[in-house]
Design a protein around this motif. Sequence first.
Motif, PDB file in Angstrom:
ATOM      1  N   LYS A  50      39.861  59.150  42.510  1.00 47.65           N
ATOM      2  CA  LYS A  50      39.159  58.339  41.581  1.00 47.65           C
ATOM      3  C   LYS A  50      37.664  58.137  41.738  1.00 47.65           C
ATOM      4  N   LEU A  51      37.439  58.108  42.931  1.00 42.92           N
ATOM      5  CA  LEU A  51      36.285  57.569  43.382  1.00 42.92           C
ATOM      6  C   LEU A  51      35.208  59.031  43.020  1.00 42.92           C
ATOM      7  N   MET A  52      35.451  60.320  43.343  1.00 38.88           N
ATOM      8  CA  MET A  52      34.974  61.455  42.950  1.00 38.88           C
ATOM      9  C   MET A  52      34.870  61.621  41.371  1.00 38.88           C
ATOM     10  N   GLN A  53      35.871  61.250  40.712  1.00 42.73           N
ATOM     11  CA  GLN A  53      35.991  61.472  39.325  1.00 42.73           C
ATOM     12  C   GLN A  53      34.632  60.459  38.706  1.00 42.73           C
ATOM     13  N   LEU A  54      34.671  59.464  39.444  1.00 42.11           N
ATOM     14  CA  LEU A  54      33.539  58.475  38.932  1.00 42.11           C
ATOM     15  C   LEU A  54      31.966  58.932  39.271  1.00 42.11           C
ATOM     16  N   MET A  55      32.075  59.519  40.570  1.00 42.29           N
ATOM     17  CA  MET A  55      30.781  60.039  41.068  1.00 42.29           C
ATOM     18  C   MET A  55      30.119  61.173  40.187  1.00 42.29           C
ATOM     19  N   GLN A  56      31.152  62.105  39.676  1.00 39.05           N
ATOM     20  CA  GLN A  56      30.712  63.271  39.100  1.00 39.05           C
ATOM     21  C   GLN A  56      30.574  62.825  37.562  1.00 39.05           C
ATOM     22  N   PHE A  57      30.732  61.661  37.155  1.00 40.94           N
ATOM     23  CA  PHE A  57      30.408  61.370  35.698  1.00 40.94           C
ATOM     24  C   PHE A  57      29.066  61.517  35.240  1.00 40.94           C
ATOM     25  N   LYS A  58      28.693  62.233  34.495  1.00 34.34           N
ATOM     26  CA  LYS A  58      27.405  62.315  33.968  1.00 34.34           C
ATOM     27  C   LYS A  58      27.070  61.932  32.521  1.00 34.34           C
ATOM     28  N   ILE A  80      29.710  49.722  40.531  1.00 38.70           N
ATOM     29  CA  ILE A  80      29.330  49.123  39.669  1.00 38.70           C
ATOM     30  C   ILE A  80      28.010  49.562  38.627  1.00 38.70           C
ATOM     31  N   GLN A  81      27.277  50.390  39.413  1.00 36.44           N
ATOM     32  CA  GLN A  81      26.123  51.169  38.549  1.00 36.44           C
ATOM     33  C   GLN A  81      26.654  51.957  37.551  1.00 36.44           C
ATOM     34  N   GLN A  82      27.648  53.019  38.267  1.00 39.79           N
ATOM     35  CA  GLN A  82      28.168  53.927  37.359  1.00 39.79           C
ATOM     36  C   GLN A  82      29.179  53.465  36.220  1.00 39.79           C
ATOM     37  N   CYS A  83      29.738  52.411  36.639  1.00 38.09           N
ATOM     38  CA  CYS A  83      30.474  51.661  35.595  1.00 38.09           C
ATOM     39  C   CYS A  83      29.437  51.118  34.486  1.00 38.09           C
ATOM     40  N   LEU A  84      28.439  50.748  34.792  1.00 36.09           N
ATOM     41  CA  LEU A  84      27.570  50.284  33.712  1.00 36.09           C
ATOM     42  C   LEU A  84      27.103  51.493  32.978  1.00 36.09           C
ATOM     43  N   ASN A 136      26.095  51.459  19.277  1.00 37.40           N
ATOM     44  CA  ASN A 136      25.298  50.387  19.194  1.00 37.40           C
ATOM     45  C   ASN A 136      25.068  49.154  20.102  1.00 37.40           C
ATOM     46  N   ILE A 137      25.334  49.549  21.290  1.00 36.65           N
ATOM     47  CA  ILE A 137      24.955  48.599  22.521  1.00 36.65           C
ATOM     48  C   ILE A 137      23.649  48.882  22.760  1.00 36.65           C
ATOM     49  N   SER A 138      22.853  47.679  23.120  1.00 39.85           N
ATOM     50  CA  SER A 138      21.460  47.432  23.206  1.00 39.85           C
ATOM     51  C   SER A 138      21.328  47.509  24.759  1.00 39.85           C
ATOM     52  N   SER A 139      21.855  46.528  25.529  1.00 44.13           N
ATOM     53  CA  SER A 139      21.791  46.379  26.933  1.00 44.13           C
ATOM     54  C   SER A 139      23.188  46.156  27.415  1.00 44.13           C
ATOM     55  N   VAL A 140      23.109  46.393  28.844  1.00 37.97           N
ATOM     56  CA  VAL A 140      24.437  46.219  29.639  1.00 37.97           C
ATOM     57  C   VAL A 140      23.892  45.598  31.150  1.00 37.97           C
ATOM     58  N   ARG A 141      24.648  44.731  31.643  1.00 41.46           N
ATOM     59  CA  ARG A 141      24.443  44.051  32.937  1.00 41.46           C
ATOM     60  C   ARG A 141      25.626  43.667  33.580  1.00 41.46           C
ATOM     61  N   PHE A 142      25.760  43.748  34.846  1.00 38.87           N
ATOM     62  CA  PHE A 142      26.620  43.029  35.629  1.00 38.87           C
ATOM     63  C   PHE A 142      26.653  41.509  35.435  1.00 38.87           C
ATOM     64  N   TRP A 143      27.792  40.987  35.017  1.00 35.71           N
ATOM     65  CA  TRP A 143      27.846  39.625  34.808  1.00 35.71           C
ATOM     66  C   TRP A 143      28.188  38.796  36.028  1.00 35.71           C
ATOM     67  N   GLY A 144      29.231  39.258  36.940  1.00 36.68           N
ATOM     68  CA  GLY A 144      29.579  38.585  38.073  1.00 36.68           C
ATOM     69  C   GLY A 144      31.112  38.956  38.137  1.00 36.68           C
ATOM     70  N   ASP A 187      40.021  46.176  39.116  1.00 41.63           N
ATOM     71  CA  ASP A 187      39.751  47.563  40.125  1.00 41.63           C
ATOM     72  C   ASP A 187      38.455  48.191  39.254  1.00 41.63           C
ATOM     73  N   LEU A 188      37.656  48.428  40.280  1.00 44.00           N
ATOM     74  CA  LEU A 188      36.240  48.762  39.634  1.00 44.00           C
ATOM     75  C   LEU A 188      36.501  50.626  39.383  1.00 44.00           C
ATOM     76  N   LEU A 189      37.688  51.304  39.803  1.00 42.88           N
ATOM     77  CA  LEU A 189      38.014  52.487  39.437  1.00 42.88           C
ATOM     78  C   LEU A 189      38.998  52.601  38.327  1.00 42.88           C
ATOM     79  N   GLU A 190      39.354  51.543  37.712  1.00 39.05           N
ATOM     80  CA  GLU A 190      40.434  51.553  36.623  1.00 39.05           C
ATOM     81  C   GLU A 190      39.463  51.339  35.400  1.00 39.05           C
ATOM     82  N   ASP A 191      40.176  51.307  34.330  1.00 34.58           N
ATOM     83  CA  ASP A 191      39.636  51.130  32.773  1.00 34.58           C
ATOM     84  C   ASP A 191      39.142  49.791  32.772  1.00 34.58           C
TER      85      ASP A 191
END
Length: 452
Positions: A82-90, A123-127, A136-144, A186-190
């Motif tokens: 799952k981590l490799m799949q997230l890292m390869q996300f472009k 988290i950066q990849q999830c953003l 239509n999304i204008s901004s994205v941030r990690f809330w907590g 889970d950061l690697l889940e949806d």
Amino acid sequence: MEEQLQQIFNSKYKNKTLYNHFCELHYQMQENKYYNAKNLADFEDLSNFIKENRFYHVALKSADEVNNLKDQAFPWQEYCAKLMQLMQFKAKQINANIQNFLKLNTLLNIVGYGVHDEDAYVIQQCLKQIAQRDPNISSVRFWGKILAQQKDYFVIEVTLNKQIKEPQPPDCDEKLNEYVHYVTQDLLEDWALLPQVTRNQMEASRYITYIFSGNLNKNITQYPYFEGKEKHLLKAQILRITHANLLAPRGLYKYEDETKTIGFEEEFKMPESTELATMDAWVHLPAYILKQGRITFYEDPSLKEEELNQMKESDPEQERLKSIKDDKPFEQNDGNWLIKIFGETQQYTGNSDDQQPLSYQVVLLRNFLWPGAVTVSNTNEYISVYFGYGLKNQQHSFNPLAPKDVQEDPEDIDEVPEPNPREQPDELEPDSDDERRREQERREAELQQQQE
């Protein structure tokens, strides 16, 4: 009863029934002359000995089953996949403003609120993934992060373009649901999208003290009654925390009275480090949530004008971009925010006079009313996050009353003899004629009752 006992005797464990086990116990007790059961514990030891040393025959698998066995996947292998799949996300071309959490995490680590570098990268990849979901999304941030009983909630905050307005609940202010939130355990889940909240849900969340379980679809059984599930209460608490703790440096935003909107100030410069360590340098970015559960006051047509005026006076609307210095002080503190400075406080001047002094100090602003809400900044950037249970600090400090002064002992009372004489007088005072007559009548009445 007999049928139930028969089912118990026929229950199997590794192809052996309970009846077979009792037969083996009886055989061992009869054949083993050295075994002498004295109590129930000895009987249980023999039963465990038979279970552990029994031969369990397992049928061999066929050739087809053996040749088609799947490779066993260990948990760490699934995690790495799952981590490799997230890292390869472009990410494709994204117009949204994505927060550089990987860089801002260094500020959080300095003050002790950061995450591990590996989690920061995830988290950066999830953003980036969230920003690509909707054009239509204008901004994205990690809330907590909201702490829960089973699994914690990671939260990402999204703002949409002002031209796009989602359908709002009928009794809710459209400005209340201006921020959109995604959560995951889970950061690697949806990531799951939290629903919009109504005015009644926001109003009821003020009177509920609830520790989240980790199940979004769990019913809320609290008093007062909350109309919704845990995901609705989670969204309500996130909005309350956001509108109370999301800060911005003074001068970065400007408020336009005509359109009643907030925009960026073009000629803005980040204040110096010494100014950032004061409450005058920070303002509240979102609007204040009224006790009605709305941003703007709702005038109920069924109420009279006098009642509406009283409600407005008790719950007035706050001005936008209000300074945190004007916040209500928490208990005996000077304000509602604690300011601490980390790092080197020395300022270094540049070669030119126009260049801003260089400083390596980091300023931390921590909220007293909402434990876990912090804002960290330096002379170049800032970040606001929350790590906590989503509960408001309603506990007042315990100040026991001092004991009263010890009173002096009272003065001693003079001792006097009892009013009854200690010796019987020699001559008794004779009874009067009336007393002798009443005594005679009493005796005659008693004698007459005995005769009857």
